[in-house]
Design an enzyme around this catalytic site. Structure first.
Site, short mmCIF file in Angstrom:
data_model
loop_
_atom_site.label_atom_id
_atom_site.label_comp_id
_atom_site.label_asym_id
_atom_site.label_seq_id
_atom_site.Cartn_x
_atom_site.Cartn_y
_atom_site.Cartn_z
N SER A 162 -7.72 44.55 -13.07
CA SER A 162 -8.72 43.80 -12.30
C SER A 162 -8.33 42.33 -12.17
CB SER A 162 -10.09 43.98 -12.96
OG SER A 162 -11.11 43.52 -12.13
N ASP A 247 -13.19 52.45 -5.56
CA ASP A 247 -13.13 51.03 -5.92
C ASP A 247 -13.39 50.18 -4.69
OD1 ASP A 247 -12.61 48.51 -6.90
OD2 ASP A 247 -10.62 49.00 -7.69
N HIS A 279 -13.73 51.41 -10.07
CA HIS A 279 -13.00 50.29 -10.63
C HIS A 279 -12.92 50.41 -12.16
CE1 HIS A 279 -11.35 46.27 -10.05
NE2 HIS A 279 -12.10 45.82 -11.04
#
Length: 306
Positions: A162, A247, A279
Site C-alpha cells: 500500500s 481494490d 486491498h
C-alpha cells in the site's frame, strides 16, 4: 469510540484518522506493539536497530559465514497508521524471512498528519543509507554484525504494501540517481509492490492534507506513471506488482505497470492479480489460501536467479 460533536472536528479521513480543531489527532486504528523475539520453531531472530527506526530479521544460520539476500520492507497504512513493530507486520516479516531465507529490515517511519509527507520518505531513505554503509565499513563497534556478517549486498530487494509500496518506488528512484548515492557494492536488483497506494489525475483531499508540500496531481511521488524519464532510469532488473480485483486502487497499479512498459525501462515487470479480494487482504487474512499464493510468488521472486 466516544461520540464527538461535528463542530469540534476539523478534518475527518476514515479509515485513517480524525483531526480536531484543537489539534488533537484520533486514529481509527491503533496497532498493537510487539517486542522483537527469537522464534525457536523457525530459528528466525529479530531485534530493533538504528535507534529503533527499523526491525532486523535474521533467518536460521546453518553454516559459518552464511550469506543471504537482503530484503528492505516498508509497511503501509495510508502514511498515517501502522508500524514495523505491529503484531501484523512483525508476523508477516517473520513468515517472509522463514520461507524466503533472506535477511530483512522492516522500516519504521514517522506518521502523518503529525509528521506530514515527505518525512516518511526521508525516514525510509535514512534507513536504506544506513544499511548501505555496511558494504564498506569494517569496524564491528560501528556496524551491525547481522548485516556485515550475513548479507550478500549484491542481492538487495525492496518491497512494501500500500503506502509502503509508494515509498518503495520513491526509494528506488532515489537509489537510481546518477551519482549512485548508495555506492557500487549495494545492488538493488528488484522490488515487489503490493497493492500500490498512488494518486492519479483527480484531486485527492486526503493526499493533499498529508502531503501539503506536493507539487500537485503530477507529483512524481504520488503519480509516477506520468514520469517516463524517472521510470526509464530505475536501476533494478525486475519489478513484481500485486493487485487485487476489488481494490479501489487497482487501476492505478495497472497504469503504473503500463507506464513502466512504455517508458523504455530495460528490466522485466510482472503483474499478478488476485481475484475476488480487496486491498491488503493478505495482511487481514494471512492464513487464507489466496494469501498463501501471494506469499509463494513473493518468496519465489526473492529467490529467482538474476
Amino acid at each position: 469510540m466516544v461520540s464527538t460533536p461535528a463542530d469540534e472536528i476539523a478534518h475527518d479521513f476514515p479509515p485513517f484518522f480524525r483531526v480536531y480543531k484543537d489539534g488533537r489527532v484520533e486514529r481509527f486504528h491503533n496497532y498493537v506493539y510487539v517486542l522483537p523475539s527469537d522464534d525457536p520453531n523457525t530459528g528466525v531472530r529479530s531485534k530493533d536497530v538504528n535507534n529503533n527506526s527499523a526491525r532486523l530479521y535474521l533467518p536460521k544460520i546453518t553454516e559459518n559465514n552464511q550469506k543471504f539476500p537482503l530484503l528492505i520492507y516498508i509497511h503501509g497504512g495510508g502514511f498515517s497508521i501502522e508500524s514495523a513493530f505491529s503484531t501484523g507486520h512483525d508476523k508477516y516479516l517473520h513468515s517472509i524471512v522463514t520461507k524466503a531465507n533472506v535477511v530483512a529490515i522492516s522500516v519504521d517511519y514517522r506518521l502523518a498528519p503529525e509528521h506530514p509527507l515527505p518525512i516518511c520518505y526521508d525516514d525510509s531513505w535514512a534507513v536504506i543509507k544506513w544499511a548501505a554503509l555496511h558494504v564498506e565499513m569494517s569496524d564491528h563497534l560501528i556496524t551491525e554484525p547481522w548485516l556485515k556478517d550475513h548479507v550478500d549486498f549484491s542481492r538487495v530487494f525492496l518491497a512494501g504494501d500500500s503506502a509502503g509500496a509508494n515509498i518503495v518506488h520513491d526509494m528506488m528512484v532515489r537509489a537510481s540517481a546518477s551519482e549512485k548515492p548508495l555506492g557500487d557494492g549495494f545492488k538493488i536488483v528488484g522490488m515487489a509492490l503490493i497493492h500500490l497506494f498512488f494518486g492519479n489525475d483527480e484531486p485527492d483531499e486526503y493526499c493533499s492534507f498529508v502531503f501539503p508540500g506536493c507539487t500537485g496531481l503530477d507529483d512524481p511521488r504520488l503519480n509516477p506513471a506520468l514520469h517516463f524519464r524517472l521510470l526509464s532510469s530505475l536501476i533494478c532488473l525486475k519489478i513484481l506488482i500485486f493487485t487485487a480485483e476489488k481494490d479501489v486502487m487497482r487501476g492505478r497499479s495497472l497504469a503504473y505497470y503500463d507506464a513502466l512498459k512504455k517508458s523504455g525501462w530495460k528490466g522485466e515487470v510482472e503483474i499478478m492479480e488476485t481475484q475476488g479480494e480487496d486491498h491488503v487482504f493478505h495482511l487481514l487474512e494471512p492464513t487464507c489460501e489466496k494469501a498463501g499464493v501471494l506469499m509463494k510468488r513473493l518468496v519465489d521472486f526473492f529467490n529467482e536467479k538474476i
